[in-house]
Design a protein around this motif. Structure first.
Motif, PDB file in Angstrom:
ATOM      1  N   ALA A 156       0.834  -1.203   0.000  1.00  0.00           N
ATOM      2  CA  ALA A 156       0.000   0.000   0.000  1.00  0.00           C
ATOM      3  C   ALA A 156       0.869   1.253   0.000  1.00  0.00           C
ATOM      4  O   ALA A 156       0.590   2.224  -0.719  1.00  0.00           O
ATOM      5  CB  ALA A 156      -0.925  -0.003   1.227  1.00  0.00           C
ATOM      6  N   PHE A 157       1.926   1.246   0.795  1.00  0.00           N
ATOM      7  CA  PHE A 157       2.829   2.392   0.818  1.00  0.00           C
ATOM      8  C   PHE A 157       3.572   2.535  -0.501  1.00  0.00           C
ATOM      9  O   PHE A 157       3.817   3.651  -0.965  1.00  0.00           O
ATOM     10  CB  PHE A 157       3.828   2.253   1.965  1.00  0.00           C
ATOM     11  N   ALA A 158       3.952   1.423  -1.105  1.00  0.00           N
ATOM     12  CA  ALA A 158       4.646   1.476  -2.389  1.00  0.00           C
ATOM     13  C   ALA A 158       3.763   2.114  -3.454  1.00  0.00           C
ATOM     14  O   ALA A 158       4.228   2.924  -4.263  1.00  0.00           O
ATOM     15  CB  ALA A 158       5.078   0.076  -2.814  1.00  0.00           C
ATOM     16  N   ILE A 159       2.494   1.763  -3.453  1.00  0.00           N
ATOM     17  CA  ILE A 159       1.555   2.368  -4.395  1.00  0.00           C
ATOM     18  C   ILE A 159       1.387   3.851  -4.105  1.00  0.00           C
ATOM     19  O   ILE A 159       1.392   4.697  -5.004  1.00  0.00           O
ATOM     20  CB  ILE A 159       0.197   1.647  -4.328  1.00  0.00           C
ATOM     21  N   ALA A 160       1.278   4.178  -2.809  1.00  0.00           N
ATOM     22  CA  ALA A 160       1.091   5.570  -2.414  1.00  0.00           C
ATOM     23  C   ALA A 160       2.299   6.438  -2.763  1.00  0.00           C
ATOM     24  O   ALA A 160       2.175   7.652  -2.914  1.00  0.00           O
ATOM     25  CB  ALA A 160       0.804   5.658  -0.916  1.00  0.00           C
ATOM     26  N   SER A 161       3.472   5.815  -2.919  1.00  0.00           N
ATOM     27  CA  SER A 161       4.689   6.578  -3.234  1.00  0.00           C
ATOM     28  C   SER A 161       4.645   7.173  -4.634  1.00  0.00           C
ATOM     29  O   SER A 161       5.403   8.091  -4.950  1.00  0.00           O
ATOM     30  CB  SER A 161       5.918   5.678  -3.102  1.00  0.00           C
ATOM     31  N   GLY A 174      11.956  -2.015   0.320  1.00  0.00           N
ATOM     32  CA  GLY A 174      12.457  -1.105   1.357  1.00  0.00           C
ATOM     33  C   GLY A 174      11.436  -0.854   2.442  1.00  0.00           C
ATOM     34  O   GLY A 174      11.774  -0.784   3.630  1.00  0.00           O
ATOM     35  N   MET A 175      10.158  -0.759   2.045  1.00  0.00           N
ATOM     36  CA  MET A 175       9.104  -0.488   3.019  1.00  0.00           C
ATOM     37  C   MET A 175       8.874  -1.684   3.942  1.00  0.00           C
ATOM     38  O   MET A 175       8.518  -1.507   5.114  1.00  0.00           O
ATOM     39  CB  MET A 175       7.809  -0.120   2.292  1.00  0.00           C
ATOM     40  N   ILE A 176       9.079  -2.886   3.434  1.00  0.00           N
ATOM     41  CA  ILE A 176       8.944  -4.066   4.296  1.00  0.00           C
ATOM     42  C   ILE A 176       9.895  -3.979   5.474  1.00  0.00           C
ATOM     43  O   ILE A 176       9.509  -4.136   6.642  1.00  0.00           O
ATOM     44  CB  ILE A 176       9.200  -5.360   3.494  1.00  0.00           C
ATOM     45  N   PHE A 177      11.167  -3.699   5.177  1.00  0.00           N
ATOM     46  CA  PHE A 177      12.160  -3.596   6.252  1.00  0.00           C
ATOM     47  C   PHE A 177      11.867  -2.405   7.155  1.00  0.00           C
ATOM     48  O   PHE A 177      12.039  -2.479   8.383  1.00  0.00           O
ATOM     49  CB  PHE A 177      13.567  -3.485   5.656  1.00  0.00           C
ATOM     50  N   TYR A 178      11.410  -1.312   6.545  1.00  0.00           N
ATOM     51  CA  TYR A 178      11.105  -0.119   7.333  1.00  0.00           C
ATOM     52  C   TYR A 178       9.953  -0.374   8.297  1.00  0.00           C
ATOM     53  O   TYR A 178       9.999  -0.005   9.480  1.00  0.00           O
ATOM     54  CB  TYR A 178      10.764   1.033   6.393  1.00  0.00           C
ATOM     55  N   LEU A 179       8.891  -1.046   7.815  1.00  0.00           N
ATOM     56  CA  LEU A 179       7.740  -1.318   8.672  1.00  0.00           C
ATOM     57  C   LEU A 179       8.077  -2.314   9.782  1.00  0.00           C
ATOM     58  O   LEU A 179       7.574  -2.201  10.898  1.00  0.00           O
ATOM     59  CB  LEU A 179       6.573  -1.839   7.835  1.00  0.00           C
ATOM     60  N   LEU A 180       8.913  -3.276   9.463  1.00  0.00           N
ATOM     61  CA  LEU A 180       9.354  -4.210  10.505  1.00  0.00           C
ATOM     62  C   LEU A 180      10.137  -3.472  11.584  1.00  0.00           C
ATOM     63  O   LEU A 180       9.960  -3.727  12.783  1.00  0.00           O
ATOM     64  CB  LEU A 180      10.209  -5.317   9.886  1.00  0.00           C
ATOM     65  N   PHE A 181      10.994  -2.569  11.148  1.00  0.00           N
ATOM     66  CA  PHE A 181      11.765  -1.764  12.108  1.00  0.00           C
ATOM     67  C   PHE A 181      10.829  -0.900  12.950  1.00  0.00           C
ATOM     68  O   PHE A 181      10.968  -0.821  14.186  1.00  0.00           O
ATOM     69  CB  PHE A 181      12.767  -0.887  11.348  1.00  0.00           C
ATOM     70  N   LEU A 182       9.840  -0.261  12.286  1.00  0.00           N
ATOM     71  CA  LEU A 182       8.894   0.576  13.015  1.00  0.00           C
ATOM     72  C   LEU A 182       8.086  -0.233  14.021  1.00  0.00           C
ATOM     73  O   LEU A 182       7.802   0.227  15.119  1.00  0.00           O
ATOM     74  CB  LEU A 182       7.942   1.262  12.040  1.00  0.00           C
ATOM     75  N   ARG A 183       7.718  -1.450  13.619  1.00  0.00           N
ATOM     76  CA  ARG A 183       6.926  -2.282  14.518  1.00  0.00           C
ATOM     77  C   ARG A 183       7.704  -2.611  15.787  1.00  0.00           C
ATOM     78  O   ARG A 183       7.164  -2.543  16.895  1.00  0.00           O
ATOM     79  CB  ARG A 183       6.501  -3.572  13.814  1.00  0.00           C
ATOM     80  N   VAL A 184       8.970  -2.936  15.628  1.00  0.00           N
ATOM     81  CA  VAL A 184       9.806  -3.228  16.793  1.00  0.00           C
ATOM     82  C   VAL A 184       9.923  -1.991  17.676  1.00  0.00           C
ATOM     83  O   VAL A 184       9.757  -2.061  18.904  1.00  0.00           O
ATOM     84  CB  VAL A 184      11.200  -3.712  16.353  1.00  0.00           C
ATOM     85  N   CYS A 185      10.192  -0.832  17.049  1.00  0.00           N
ATOM     86  CA  CYS A 185      10.315   0.409  17.820  1.00  0.00           C
ATOM     87  C   CYS A 185       9.016   0.750  18.535  1.00  0.00           C
ATOM     88  O   CYS A 185       9.020   1.170  19.698  1.00  0.00           O
ATOM     89  CB  CYS A 185      10.718   1.553  16.894  1.00  0.00           C
ATOM     90  N   LEU A 186       7.890   0.541  17.836  1.00  0.00           N
ATOM     91  CA  LEU A 186       6.602   0.875  18.429  1.00  0.00           C
ATOM     92  C   LEU A 186       6.277  -0.029  19.608  1.00  0.00           C
ATOM     93  O   LEU A 186       5.773   0.431  20.629  1.00  0.00           O
ATOM     94  CB  LEU A 186       5.504   0.772  17.376  1.00  0.00           C
TER      95      LEU A 186
END
Length: 294
Positions: A156-161, A174-186
């Motif tokens: 969804a983010f890739a399409i929105a880009s 790139g967004m897959i890794f970014y979202l995984l990182f965000l999930r851990v941080c969150l």
């Protein structure tokens, strides 16, 4: 317009103007006889632009006031604790424009709009809140809610880009890794915050157990590549069976995520206005808010 860190647009009714004035069938669903114009909050999806959301105003422009708002994705997914503050600022617009006596509806899109909506309903159902006299009548939920899935969210983010071809797939990876990182941080951040704090990973559960009882219209498609129809069917049936909520559904076969109005403007418009009309006719015959003191 901008109001203390919140950007929105507001439009007022234009009688005699519609999505297609040559189509007499749509006139049947224009809401008439209301002493106060309905107010419709249009809350956009991730990647939505004001010009995209403005097109939905055509559905309501004959007889409704619309307030258009797009929740910032950097808040939704990076600093979600600010969503509660944004929710109260949106609700404050009702008082700012002297619309407390007007019937209110929400028309929300995808999980980003749903996240904003869940924070609004939490404010509306919190004990002692200052908005308890607002006349909320119903909600239209387009392409949502969906259970949290990293791969679908990344797409969804890739399409929105706005990227195309190979660049879109690069953005997707790139967004897959970014979202995984965000999930851990969150998760680490949520560990140190009070329970009940705004959490984008609980949108599905929050809408499923929502304390409000006003009617709901779910609009979705079998062709949605972001949120499967099974998610929406499950939650629509649960809301109806467990809480007795008046639930309507509009299911398409071929339209993509948040593209139902673009592909089916006439039936979409008719259904939305018919839903508003149904909710307004119900009036105060239904108890829209659960007793929050229990």
């Amino acid at each position: 317009m901008e109001d203390d860190d919140i950007e929105y647009d507001i439009t007022f009714p234009s009688p005699g103007v519609g999505i297609d004035d040559s189509d007499e069938e749509l006139d049947e669903y224009v809401i008439e006889g209301e002493s106060k114009e309905p107010v419709v909050f249009l809350i956009g999806w991730a990647g939505c632009q004001p010009k995209h959301l403005a097109k939905y105003c055509k559905i309501y422009e004959k007889s409704c006031i619309t307030i258009q708002y797009i929740p910032p994705t950097d808040v939704s997914y990076i600093n979600p604790k600010l969503m509660t503050s944004l929710a109260t600022k949106l609700l404050d617009l009702i008082k700012d424009f002297n619309l407390e006596a007007n019937p209110i509806f929400f028309h929300i899109f995808s999980n980003n709009g749903s996240f904003m909506y869940t924070e609004i309903t939490k404010v509306l159902t919190s004990p002692g809140n200052k908005y308890k006299n607002l006349q909320v009548k119903g909600v239209i939920i387009d392409s949502a809610p969906g259970k949290r899935r990293v791969l679908r969210a990344a797409w969804a983010f890739a399409i929105a880009s706005g990227q195309r071809g190979f660049a879109r797939y690069v953005a997707y990876i790139g967004m897959i890794f970014y979202l995984l990182f965000l999930r851990v941080c969150l998760y680490f951040r949520m560990f140190f915050q009070a329970s009940g704090s705004a959490n984008p990973h609980r949108v599905y559960e929050d809408i499923m157990e929502d304390k409000t009882r006003w009617p709901q219209l779910f609009i979705f498609s079998n062709a949605d590549k972001i949120i499967p129809p099974s998610d929406i069917i499950e939650i629509a049936e649960y809301r109806k069976e467990e809480f007795g909520v008046l639930v309507e559904t509009l299911r398409y076969e071929d339209s993509d995520h948040v593209a139902h109005f673009k592909d089916h403007p006439e039936s979409y418009t008719v259904q939305c206005n018919a839903f508003l009309d149904t909710c307004l006719k119900l009036g105060s015959d239904i108890d829209c808010l659960e007793d929050v003191d229990q």
